[in-house]
Design a protein around this motif. Structure first.
Motif, PDB file in Angstrom:
ATOM      1  N   ALA A   5       0.831  -1.205   0.000  1.00 51.92           N
ATOM      2  CA  ALA A   5       0.000   0.000   0.000  1.00 51.92           C
ATOM      3  C   ALA A   5       0.868   1.259   0.000  1.00 51.92           C
ATOM      4  O   ALA A   5       0.550   2.252  -0.671  1.00 51.92           O
ATOM      5  CB  ALA A   5      -0.938  -0.004   1.202  1.00 51.92           C
ATOM      6  N   ARG A   6       1.965   1.212   0.759  1.00 53.50           N
ATOM      7  CA  ARG A   6       2.876   2.361   0.778  1.00 53.50           C
ATOM      8  C   ARG A   6       3.510   2.572  -0.595  1.00 53.50           C
ATOM      9  O   ARG A   6       3.569   3.704  -1.096  1.00 53.50           O
ATOM     10  CB  ARG A   6       3.975   2.150   1.831  1.00 53.50           C
ATOM     11  CG  ARG A   6       4.893   3.368   2.015  1.00 53.50           C
ATOM     12  CD  ARG A   6       6.069   3.043   2.913  1.00 53.50           C
ATOM     13  NE  ARG A   6       7.037   2.190   2.249  1.00 53.50           N
ATOM     14  CZ  ARG A   6       8.009   2.633   1.453  1.00 53.50           C
ATOM     15  NH1 ARG A   6       8.132   3.935   1.210  1.00 53.50           N
ATOM     16  NH2 ARG A   6       8.853   1.788   0.901  1.00 53.50           N
ATOM     17  N   ILE A   7       3.974   1.486  -1.216  1.00 54.78           N
ATOM     18  CA  ILE A   7       4.602   1.597  -2.529  1.00 54.78           C
ATOM     19  C   ILE A   7       3.617   2.144  -3.554  1.00 54.78           C
ATOM     20  O   ILE A   7       3.961   2.998  -4.391  1.00 54.78           O
ATOM     21  CB  ILE A   7       5.143   0.221  -2.976  1.00 54.78           C
ATOM     22  CG1 ILE A   7       6.329  -0.206  -2.104  1.00 54.78           C
ATOM     23  CG2 ILE A   7       5.547   0.245  -4.449  1.00 54.78           C
ATOM     24  CD1 ILE A   7       7.547   0.655  -2.242  1.00 54.78           C
ATOM     25  N   LEU A  50      15.035   4.748  -5.556  1.00 51.04           N
ATOM     26  CA  LEU A  50      13.926   3.791  -5.515  1.00 51.04           C
ATOM     27  C   LEU A  50      14.153   2.626  -6.477  1.00 51.04           C
ATOM     28  O   LEU A  50      13.837   1.483  -6.152  1.00 51.04           O
ATOM     29  CB  LEU A  50      12.609   4.498  -5.833  1.00 51.04           C
ATOM     30  CG  LEU A  50      12.055   5.387  -4.718  1.00 51.04           C
ATOM     31  CD1 LEU A  50      10.905   6.246  -5.234  1.00 51.04           C
ATOM     32  CD2 LEU A  50      11.612   4.551  -3.522  1.00 51.04           C
ATOM     33  N   VAL A  51      14.684   2.897  -7.651  1.00 51.25           N
ATOM     34  CA  VAL A  51      14.949   1.809  -8.597  1.00 51.25           C
ATOM     35  C   VAL A  51      16.054   0.898  -8.061  1.00 51.25           C
ATOM     36  O   VAL A  51      16.009  -0.317  -8.256  1.00 51.25           O
ATOM     37  CB  VAL A  51      15.314   2.380  -9.984  1.00 51.25           C
ATOM     38  CG1 VAL A  51      15.855   1.287 -10.902  1.00 51.25           C
ATOM     39  CG2 VAL A  51      14.084   3.036 -10.616  1.00 51.25           C
ATOM     40  N   ARG A  52      17.018   1.469  -7.376  1.00 44.78           N
ATOM     41  CA  ARG A  52      18.069   0.648  -6.778  1.00 44.78           C
ATOM     42  C   ARG A  52      17.506  -0.240  -5.662  1.00 44.78           C
ATOM     43  O   ARG A  52      17.859  -1.418  -5.546  1.00 44.78           O
ATOM     44  CB  ARG A  52      19.176   1.542  -6.219  1.00 44.78           C
ATOM     45  CG  ARG A  52      20.378   0.760  -5.683  1.00 44.78           C
ATOM     46  CD  ARG A  52      21.501   1.684  -5.233  1.00 44.78           C
ATOM     47  NE  ARG A  52      21.115   2.493  -4.082  1.00 44.78           N
ATOM     48  CZ  ARG A  52      20.895   3.791  -4.106  1.00 44.78           C
ATOM     49  NH1 ARG A  52      21.017   4.465  -5.246  1.00 44.78           N
ATOM     50  NH2 ARG A  52      20.555   4.453  -3.015  1.00 44.78           N
ATOM     51  N   VAL A  53      16.608   0.303  -4.864  1.00 41.53           N
ATOM     52  CA  VAL A  53      16.037  -0.452  -3.740  1.00 41.53           C
ATOM     53  C   VAL A  53      14.973  -1.437  -4.219  1.00 41.53           C
ATOM     54  O   VAL A  53      14.835  -2.532  -3.664  1.00 41.53           O
ATOM     55  CB  VAL A  53      15.444   0.521  -2.700  1.00 41.53           C
ATOM     56  CG1 VAL A  53      14.736  -0.238  -1.585  1.00 41.53           C
ATOM     57  CG2 VAL A  53      16.554   1.395  -2.100  1.00 41.53           C
ATOM     58  N   HIS A  54      14.222  -1.081  -5.252  1.00 42.06           N
ATOM     59  CA  HIS A  54      13.126  -1.914  -5.762  1.00 42.06           C
ATOM     60  C   HIS A  54      13.350  -2.189  -7.253  1.00 42.06           C
ATOM     61  O   HIS A  54      12.584  -1.703  -8.101  1.00 42.06           O
ATOM     62  CB  HIS A  54      11.779  -1.215  -5.558  1.00 42.06           C
ATOM     63  CG  HIS A  54      11.493  -0.814  -4.145  1.00 42.06           C
ATOM     64  ND1 HIS A  54      11.066  -1.706  -3.191  1.00 42.06           N
ATOM     65  CD2 HIS A  54      11.579   0.398  -3.524  1.00 42.06           C
ATOM     66  CE1 HIS A  54      10.895  -1.060  -2.038  1.00 42.06           C
ATOM     67  NE2 HIS A  54      11.203   0.198  -2.217  1.00 42.06           N
ATOM     68  N   PRO A  55      14.352  -2.952  -7.599  1.00 39.82           N
ATOM     69  CA  PRO A  55      14.717  -3.094  -9.017  1.00 39.82           C
ATOM     70  C   PRO A  55      13.667  -3.776  -9.873  1.00 39.82           C
ATOM     71  O   PRO A  55      13.679  -3.606 -11.098  1.00 39.82           O
ATOM     72  CB  PRO A  55      16.007  -3.926  -8.961  1.00 39.82           C
ATOM     73  CG  PRO A  55      15.952  -4.649  -7.651  1.00 39.82           C
ATOM     74  CD  PRO A  55      15.257  -3.712  -6.712  1.00 39.82           C
ATOM     75  N   LEU A  56      12.758  -4.544  -9.267  1.00 39.85           N
ATOM     76  CA  LEU A  56      11.746  -5.251 -10.055  1.00 39.85           C
ATOM     77  C   LEU A  56      10.421  -4.496 -10.136  1.00 39.85           C
ATOM     78  O   LEU A  56       9.478  -4.977 -10.757  1.00 39.85           O
ATOM     79  CB  LEU A  56      11.509  -6.654  -9.475  1.00 39.85           C
ATOM     80  CG  LEU A  56      12.727  -7.589  -9.514  1.00 39.85           C
ATOM     81  CD1 LEU A  56      12.395  -8.928  -8.877  1.00 39.85           C
ATOM     82  CD2 LEU A  56      13.217  -7.792 -10.947  1.00 39.85           C
ATOM     83  N   GLN A  57      10.355  -3.323  -9.514  1.00 42.79           N
ATOM     84  CA  GLN A  57       9.143  -2.500  -9.607  1.00 42.79           C
ATOM     85  C   GLN A  57       9.157  -1.765 -10.947  1.00 42.79           C
ATOM     86  O   GLN A  57       9.864  -0.767 -11.116  1.00 42.79           O
ATOM     87  CB  GLN A  57       9.080  -1.502  -8.451  1.00 42.79           C
ATOM     88  CG  GLN A  57       8.816  -2.120  -7.080  1.00 42.79           C
ATOM     89  CD  GLN A  57       7.381  -2.551  -6.915  1.00 42.79           C
ATOM     90  OE1 GLN A  57       7.101  -3.669  -6.542  1.00 42.79           O
ATOM     91  NE2 GLN A  57       6.451  -1.653  -7.169  1.00 42.79           N
ATOM     92  N   GLU A  58       8.380  -2.239 -11.887  1.00 43.43           N
ATOM     93  CA  GLU A  58       8.446  -1.689 -13.237  1.00 43.43           C
ATOM     94  C   GLU A  58       7.961  -0.237 -13.307  1.00 43.43           C
ATOM     95  O   GLU A  58       8.424   0.537 -14.152  1.00 43.43           O
ATOM     96  CB  GLU A  58       7.663  -2.570 -14.201  1.00 43.43           C
ATOM     97  CG  GLU A  58       8.279  -3.950 -14.385  1.00 43.43           C
ATOM     98  CD  GLU A  58       7.688  -4.708 -15.573  1.00 43.43           C
ATOM     99  OE1 GLU A  58       7.369  -4.062 -16.601  1.00 43.43           O
ATOM    100  OE2 GLU A  58       7.557  -5.932 -15.465  1.00 43.43           O
ATOM    101  N   GLN A 108       9.088   5.347 -14.603  1.00 44.53           N
ATOM    102  CA  GLN A 108       9.107   6.749 -14.187  1.00 44.53           C
ATOM    103  C   GLN A 108      10.516   7.331 -14.287  1.00 44.53           C
ATOM    104  O   GLN A 108      10.694   8.487 -14.702  1.00 44.53           O
ATOM    105  CB  GLN A 108       8.559   6.869 -12.765  1.00 44.53           C
ATOM    106  CG  GLN A 108       7.061   6.621 -12.682  1.00 44.53           C
ATOM    107  CD  GLN A 108       6.551   6.511 -11.243  1.00 44.53           C
ATOM    108  OE1 GLN A 108       7.294   6.112 -10.340  1.00 44.53           O
ATOM    109  NE2 GLN A 108       5.289   6.847 -11.034  1.00 44.53           N
ATOM    110  N   LEU A 109      11.531   6.542 -13.898  1.00 46.51           N
ATOM    111  CA  LEU A 109      12.903   7.033 -13.992  1.00 46.51           C
ATOM    112  C   LEU A 109      13.333   7.160 -15.460  1.00 46.51           C
ATOM    113  O   LEU A 109      14.049   8.105 -15.823  1.00 46.51           O
ATOM    114  CB  LEU A 109      13.859   6.118 -13.228  1.00 46.51           C
ATOM    115  CG  LEU A 109      15.337   6.544 -13.216  1.00 46.51           C
ATOM    116  CD1 LEU A 109      15.515   7.985 -12.736  1.00 46.51           C
ATOM    117  CD2 LEU A 109      16.164   5.585 -12.360  1.00 46.51           C
ATOM    118  N   MET A 110      12.914   6.225 -16.308  1.00 48.02           N
ATOM    119  CA  MET A 110      13.213   6.346 -17.737  1.00 48.02           C
ATOM    120  C   MET A 110      12.644   7.648 -18.296  1.00 48.02           C
ATOM    121  O   MET A 110      13.317   8.372 -19.040  1.00 48.02           O
ATOM    122  CB  MET A 110      12.646   5.144 -18.500  1.00 48.02           C
ATOM    123  CG  MET A 110      13.408   3.849 -18.279  1.00 48.02           C
ATOM    124  SD  MET A 110      12.497   2.392 -18.904  1.00 48.02           S
ATOM    125  CE  MET A 110      12.326   2.809 -20.654  1.00 48.02           C
TER     126      MET A 110
END
Length: 260
Positions: A157-159, A185-193, A198-200
């Motif tokens: 829910a937080r994510i 966030l991408v480093r901590v959650h690498p599989l969160q597409e 968003q970073l791309m």
């Protein structure tokens, strides 16, 4: 003036009375209290409570011990809180009390609805306020059994709220400010597409197209190696938009990364 009790589970499990912490006397009473709060006005059976306290190896006297913890909580909490025996279990009723999870869920719901309606400034504010309820990992100070059972859904829910808040900020053209946060966030959650997409988008808007494409390729390889799957439609959509220099990427509110 009536006193105010506040219950917190989005971080260390705490009870505050008029802003001052109420002693809860160890992890077991905290576990019982948190389990009752998370039942959301439902009851928790003795068997389920035993599992949350001791896992597969409860003491022979687990019923008596649960009764003791409940009795201690009743003495500690004020009359606004009722812990009631219900057919081989207990439930809790809060009256005129605050509960950080309820407040987070309501603000997150309103913020995500505002995002869907295109009210980006309102959405960002509501979601930022919702996320401010978190004081660290949820359910700190309780048994590992309760954390394992309930922690993942709270973190999801937080994510989800965080993804939506970033989406609102992207829609407002705040990509430059988001770059450090999204990189982490991408480093901590690498599989969160969604974070990766968003970073791309952020890289592209910051004139770093090559970094955006490298980020996609890293994600594609990771998904293939670890899960044996291809990138989802969201990542593919953003990747194609970058390859074709789609003007929509430069219009903050036009490309809704992961909404819907």
């Amino acid at each position: 003036m009536s006193s105010l009790l506040e219950f917190r589970v989005l971080g260390p499990v705490e009870v505050l009375h008029d802003g001052k912490e109420v002693p809860l006397d160890g992890s077991k009473p905290r576990t019982v209290l948190a389990a009752l709060l998370l039942a959301d006005n439902g009851s928790v059976s003795d068997v389920d409570m035993s599992d949350l306290l001791w896992g597969h190896h409860p003491p022979a006297t687990f019923n008596a011990q649960i009764y003791t913890y409940v009795s201690r909580l009743r003495k500690t909490l004020l009359h606004e809180v009722g812990i009631t025996r219900r057919s081989r279990g207990y439930d809790i009723r809060l009256a005129n009390c605050r509960f950080d999870l309820w407040e987070f869920e309501e603000q997150a719901r309103l913020g995500q609805a505002a995002l869907a309606d295109g009210r980006f400034e309102e959405s960002a504010g509501l979601l930022r306020s919702a996320l401010s309820s978190w004081r660290g990992p949820a359910l700190s100070g309780v048994s590992e059994h309760l954390t394992d059972a309930e922690g993942p859904r709270l973190e999801e829910a937080r994510i989800a709220a965080l993804e939506s808040r970033i989406e609102a900020d992207l829609a407002l053209g705040r990509h430059a400010q988001l770059l450090p946060e999204l990189t982490r966030l991408v480093r901590v959650h690498p599989l969160q597409e969604r974070f990766r997409a968003q970073l791309m988008t952020t890289f592209y808007r910051c004139n770093r197209q090559a970094d955006a494409l490298v980020l996609y390729e890293e994600g594609r390889r990771m998904l293939a190696d670890e899960l044996g799957i291809d990138p989802g439609s969201l990542l593919r959509q953003v990747h194609l938009a970058i390859l074709t220099a789609d003007p929509v990427l430069q219009i903050p509110h036009a490309l809704r990364v992961g909404v819907g």
